[in-house]
Design a protein around this motif. Structure first.
Motif, PDB file in Angstrom:
ATOM      1  N   VAL A  30      -7.642  12.146  29.818  1.00 13.77           N
ATOM      2  CA  VAL A  30      -8.524  12.460  28.691  1.00 13.77           C
ATOM      3  C   VAL A  30      -8.676  11.287  27.732  1.00 13.77           C
ATOM      4  CG1 VAL A  30      -7.954  14.908  28.833  1.00 13.77           C
ATOM      5  CG2 VAL A  30      -6.638  13.433  27.293  1.00 13.77           C
ATOM      6  N   GLY A  31      -8.093  10.134  28.071  1.00 14.47           N
ATOM      7  CA  GLY A  31      -8.317   8.930  27.281  1.00 14.47           C
ATOM      8  C   GLY A  31      -7.339   8.692  26.159  1.00 14.47           C
ATOM      9  N   LEU A  32      -6.187   9.367  26.185  1.00 12.78           N
ATOM     10  CA  LEU A  32      -5.173   9.161  25.160  1.00 12.78           C
ATOM     11  C   LEU A  32      -4.019   8.347  25.732  1.00 12.78           C
ATOM     12  CD1 LEU A  32      -5.030  12.682  23.448  1.00 12.78           C
ATOM     13  CD2 LEU A  32      -6.414  10.697  22.818  1.00 12.78           C
ATOM     14  N   GLY A  33      -3.110   7.916  24.855  1.00 13.48           N
ATOM     15  CA  GLY A  33      -1.987   7.108  25.268  1.00 13.48           C
ATOM     16  C   GLY A  33      -0.664   7.805  25.054  1.00 13.48           C
ATOM     17  N   GLU A  34       0.418   7.117  25.430  1.00 12.03           N
ATOM     18  CA  GLU A  34       1.759   7.691  25.322  1.00 12.03           C
ATOM     19  C   GLU A  34       2.130   8.024  23.885  1.00 12.03           C
ATOM     20  OE1 GLU A  34       0.911   5.013  26.890  1.00 12.03           O
ATOM     21  OE2 GLU A  34       1.563   5.111  28.978  1.00 12.03           O
ATOM     22  N   VAL A  35       1.727   7.151  22.963  1.00 10.41           N
ATOM     23  CA  VAL A  35       2.045   7.386  21.554  1.00 10.41           C
ATOM     24  C   VAL A  35       1.341   8.638  21.051  1.00 10.41           C
ATOM     25  CG1 VAL A  35       1.870   6.460  19.218  1.00 10.41           C
ATOM     26  CG2 VAL A  35       2.462   4.947  21.116  1.00 10.41           C
ATOM     27  N   ASP A  36       0.107   8.855  21.510  1.00  8.15           N
ATOM     28  CA  ASP A  36      -0.634  10.054  21.114  1.00  8.15           C
ATOM     29  C   ASP A  36       0.085  11.313  21.587  1.00  8.15           C
ATOM     30  OD1 ASP A  36      -2.705   8.485  20.012  1.00  8.15           O
ATOM     31  OD2 ASP A  36      -3.604   8.250  21.996  1.00  8.15           O
ATOM     32  N   LEU A  37       0.537  11.293  22.838  1.00  8.69           N
ATOM     33  CA  LEU A  37       1.267  12.439  23.371  1.00  8.69           C
ATOM     34  C   LEU A  37       2.549  12.676  22.589  1.00  8.69           C
ATOM     35  CD1 LEU A  37       1.790  14.616  25.509  1.00  8.69           C
ATOM     36  CD2 LEU A  37       2.808  12.847  26.953  1.00  8.69           C
ATOM     37  N   GLY A  38       3.265  11.600  22.286  1.00  8.12           N
ATOM     38  CA  GLY A  38       4.503  11.737  21.520  1.00  8.12           C
ATOM     39  C   GLY A  38       4.258  12.328  20.147  1.00  8.12           C
ATOM     40  N   VAL A  80      -4.956  28.194  24.885  1.00 11.31           N
ATOM     41  CA  VAL A  80      -6.340  28.271  25.368  1.00 11.31           C
ATOM     42  C   VAL A  80      -7.162  27.111  24.818  1.00 11.31           C
ATOM     43  CG1 VAL A  80      -8.478  29.607  25.223  1.00 11.31           C
ATOM     44  CG2 VAL A  80      -6.319  30.765  25.736  1.00 11.31           C
ATOM     45  N   GLY A  81      -7.024  26.846  23.520  1.00 15.94           N
ATOM     46  CA  GLY A  81      -7.771  25.737  22.922  1.00 15.94           C
ATOM     47  C   GLY A  81      -7.417  24.404  23.545  1.00 15.94           C
ATOM     48  N   PHE A  82      -6.136  24.209  23.823  1.00 13.61           N
ATOM     49  CA  PHE A  82      -5.691  22.979  24.464  1.00 13.61           C
ATOM     50  C   PHE A  82      -6.290  22.855  25.863  1.00 13.61           C
ATOM     51  CE2 PHE A  82      -2.442  20.839  27.172  1.00 13.61           C
ATOM     52  CZ  PHE A  82      -2.459  19.589  26.574  1.00 13.61           C
ATOM     53  N   ALA A  83      -6.282  23.947  26.631  1.00 13.70           N
ATOM     54  CA  ALA A  83      -6.824  23.916  27.987  1.00 13.70           C
ATOM     55  C   ALA A  83      -8.319  23.631  27.981  1.00 13.70           C
ATOM     56  CB  ALA A  83      -6.535  25.242  28.693  1.00 13.70           C
ATOM     57  N   VAL A  84      -9.035  24.229  27.047  1.00  8.26           N
ATOM     58  CA  VAL A  84     -10.480  24.004  26.963  1.00  8.26           C
ATOM     59  C   VAL A  84     -10.783  22.546  26.649  1.00  8.26           C
ATOM     60  CG1 VAL A  84     -12.557  24.533  25.617  1.00  8.26           C
ATOM     61  CG2 VAL A  84     -11.039  26.387  26.355  1.00  8.26           C
ATOM     62  N   MET A  85     -10.063  21.979  25.691  1.00 11.10           N
ATOM     63  CA  MET A  85     -10.305  20.575  25.343  1.00 11.10           C
ATOM     64  C   MET A  85      -9.950  19.645  26.492  1.00 11.10           C
ATOM     65  SD  MET A  85     -11.321  18.088  23.668  1.00 11.10           S
ATOM     66  CE  MET A  85     -11.953  18.827  22.155  1.00 11.10           C
ATOM     67  N   VAL A  86      -8.856  19.938  27.189  1.00  8.22           N
ATOM     68  CA  VAL A  86      -8.490  19.121  28.349  1.00  8.22           C
ATOM     69  C   VAL A  86      -9.603  19.156  29.395  1.00  8.22           C
ATOM     70  CG1 VAL A  86      -6.942  18.993  30.340  1.00  8.22           C
ATOM     71  CG2 VAL A  86      -5.995  19.277  28.057  1.00  8.22           C
ATOM     72  N   GLN A  87     -10.130  20.347  29.653  1.00 11.69           N
ATOM     73  CA  GLN A  87     -11.189  20.486  30.651  1.00 11.69           C
ATOM     74  C   GLN A  87     -12.432  19.686  30.262  1.00 11.69           C
ATOM     75  OE1 GLN A  87     -10.951  22.078  33.568  1.00 11.69           O
ATOM     76  NE2 GLN A  87     -13.056  21.537  34.136  1.00 11.69           N
ATOM     77  N   ILE A  88     -12.814  19.774  28.994  1.00 10.21           N
ATOM     78  CA  ILE A  88     -14.018  19.062  28.538  1.00 10.21           C
ATOM     79  C   ILE A  88     -13.786  17.558  28.547  1.00 10.21           C
ATOM     80  CG2 ILE A  88     -15.548  18.688  26.572  1.00 10.21           C
ATOM     81  CD1 ILE A  88     -15.083  21.610  25.792  1.00 10.21           C
ATOM     82  N   ALA A  89     -12.648  17.130  27.975  1.00  7.53           N
ATOM     83  CA  ALA A  89     -12.381  15.697  27.841  1.00  7.53           C
ATOM     84  C   ALA A  89     -12.162  15.028  29.190  1.00  7.53           C
ATOM     85  CB  ALA A  89     -11.156  15.478  26.948  1.00  7.53           C
ATOM     86  N   GLU A  92     -15.977  14.593  30.259  1.00  7.45           N
ATOM     87  CA  GLU A  92     -16.918  13.994  29.320  1.00  7.45           C
ATOM     88  C   GLU A  92     -16.210  12.920  28.504  1.00  7.45           C
ATOM     89  OE1 GLU A  92     -20.066  14.803  29.211  1.00  7.45           O
ATOM     90  OE2 GLU A  92     -20.030  16.609  30.474  1.00  7.45           O
ATOM     91  N   GLU A  93     -16.935  11.880  28.178  1.00  6.28           N
ATOM     92  CA  GLU A  93     -16.376  10.844  27.298  1.00  6.28           C
ATOM     93  C   GLU A  93     -16.497  11.296  25.859  1.00  6.28           C
ATOM     94  OE1 GLU A  93     -16.967   6.680  27.409  1.00  6.28           O
ATOM     95  OE2 GLU A  93     -17.229   6.650  29.578  1.00  6.28           O
ATOM     96  N   LEU A  98     -11.403  12.691  18.171  1.00  9.49           N
ATOM     97  CA  LEU A  98     -11.736  14.098  18.332  1.00  9.49           C
ATOM     98  C   LEU A  98     -10.749  14.783  19.276  1.00  9.49           C
ATOM     99  CD1 LEU A  98     -13.581  16.524  17.897  1.00  9.49           C
ATOM    100  CD2 LEU A  98     -15.023  15.673  19.777  1.00  9.49           C
ATOM    101  N   VAL A  99     -10.487  14.148  20.414  1.00  3.57           N
ATOM    102  CA  VAL A  99      -9.545  14.721  21.378  1.00  3.57           C
ATOM    103  C   VAL A  99      -8.157  14.856  20.763  1.00  3.57           C
ATOM    104  CG1 VAL A  99      -8.468  14.437  23.637  1.00  3.57           C
ATOM    105  CG2 VAL A  99     -10.848  13.756  23.305  1.00  3.57           C
ATOM    106  N   LEU A 100      -7.721  13.805  20.094  1.00  4.29           N
ATOM    107  CA  LEU A 100      -6.389  13.825  19.487  1.00  4.29           C
ATOM    108  C   LEU A 100      -6.305  14.881  18.389  1.00  4.29           C
ATOM    109  CD1 LEU A 100      -3.574  12.640  19.298  1.00  4.29           C
ATOM    110  CD2 LEU A 100      -4.464  10.863  17.773  1.00  4.29           C
TER     111      LEU A 100
END
Length: 388
Positions: A30-38, A80-89, A92-93, A98-100
């Motif tokens: 989805v275009g994020l990095g390790e720091v974002d996940l942390g 659910v919100g997390f799953a929806v955003m993962v699916q879209i991101a 789609e670019e 926004l994703v974060l």
């Protein structure tokens, strides 16, 4: 109600663990990095710290059933919100901010807030439904065993689902949480629901403070080591990335099994009550960390970590049972919130501290965990009363 509550805890904790095998690759997709996940994971842990005591007060006002339902509603919405955003991101670019931001709101705030209600409601009900040190230890051990089993079931299920698609575990997790919500919502309200009208339990209350400090020491030590386990295995044994992942996965399975079996079967049979469990468990964990410090190969490193799991499996029922036995029944919800928040607190700063210590010296996090475990044993032996 007890059986359903334990099952609900198993399903919810397993649903969270399902994401472990895919979180890193999904983050990159989805275009994020390790720091974002942390940052998102830290925010989720922080919600447990910030809202654990609040959920305890909500149990006092509205009861265990109501709080569990409300928490599962929030966790379902977040998942659910997390799953929806993962699916879209993933297809789609989208702007990184926004994703974060959506990840932080859904997986961080909403899911973290809802998830925090589960241990608070569970510990409150089990404390109120059990009398005496032996029964209380068994009840708390059963709850902890569900957590231990989820450490095995969750990642294993996530790994199997990932064979059918990287995003499949992300979509199945909210289904499991929602199913748990429906099951709990359809249950009749339990009879044991405290509605006290007393003073708020303070964090410095001498009856529970030794338990909180000892528990914080133990879980901080675990957080220090968990974050660096992959680095430790790869650097010490010279393994490839894929081999490291397999070894860490195997270690997780062994640790989860040891953690669950110890709480379910061994802890209730250890004499000395909650204090004895805390002391013995802390010393066993320290011995396990000591073995990991000097372990020259995988054949000695894995058993050392299983010993750590056994030690923590002994200590956790003592931590939960002892603190709830030390207070009045009307304070069970309040102390459950503090117990849950204390565990969450260690996972806010522990991973960062563990990674920093590893950068200074590879053995520093393990030595730190061993010292923290010894400190917990000393504190439990000298500051926890026998009557608890």
């Amino acid at each position: 109600m007890t059986a359903t509550l334990l099952t609900a805890a198993l399903v919810v904790y397993s649903a969270q663990g399902m994401l472990v095998p895919v979180l890193a690759p999904v983050t990159r997709v989805v275009g994020l990095g390790e720091v974002d996940l942390g940052a998102v994971m830290t925010l989720s842990a922080a919600m447990l710290v910030l809202t654990g005591p609040w959920w305890g007060r909500q149990v006092d006002r509205h009861g265990v059933h109501s709080v569990l339902v409300r928490g599962l509603v929030l966790a379902t919405l977040g998942a659910v919100g997390f799953a929806v955003m993962v699916q879209i991101a993933a297809h789609e670019e989208l702007p990184r901010w926004l994703v974060l931001s959506v990840f932080a709101l859904t997986r961080g705030v909403l899911y973290g807030l809802g998830f925090a209600a589960v241990p608070v409601a569970g510990l409150t009900y089990l404390a109120s439904a059990s009398q005496g040190a032996i029964a209380r230890t068994k009840a708390m051990g059963a709850f902890g065993a569900m957590q231990g089993i989820s450490l095995v079931v969750g990642p294993a299920l996530g790994g199997l689902l990932a064979i059918g698609g990287l995003l499949l575990p992300v979509h199945v997790a909210p289904v499991l949480v929602a199913a748990t919500l429906v099951a709990v919502w359809l249950l009749p309200r339990p009879e044991r629901q405290e509605r006290p009208h007393g003073e708020r339990l303070g964090w410095r209350d001498p009856r529970v403070l030794p338990y909180l400090v000892a528990g914080a020491s133990l879980f901080l030590g675990l957080a220090l080591v968990e974050i660096i386990m992959g680095f430790l295995v790869q650097d010490r044994l010279g393994l490839s990335n894929s081999a490291t992942a397999q070894v860490v996965a195997l270690a997780g399975v062994l640790i989860g099994i040891g953690f669950a079996l110890t709480q379910a079967f061994l802890a209730p049979r250890i004499p000395g009550g909650p204090r004895g469990l805390l002391v013995a468990g802390s010393l066993v964990a320290a011995a396990g960390y000591g073995g990991a410090i000097f372990a020259p190969n995988l054949a000695t490193l894995l058993p050392s970590m299983v010993v750590v799991a056994v030690g923590l499996g002994l200590a956790l029922p003592g931590y939960n049972a002892g603190a709830t036995l030390a207070v009045e029944p009307s304070e069970h919800a309040a102390v459950a919130g503090q117990l849950a928040a204390t565990v969450g607190m260690t996972y806010v700063g522990g991973p960062i501290l563990g990674a920093g210590l590893y950068a200074l010296h590879p053995l520093a996090p393990i030595i730190g965990a061993a010292l923290l475990s010894v400190a917990a044993a000393i504190l439990a032996a000298t500051r926890v009363t026998r009557t608890a």
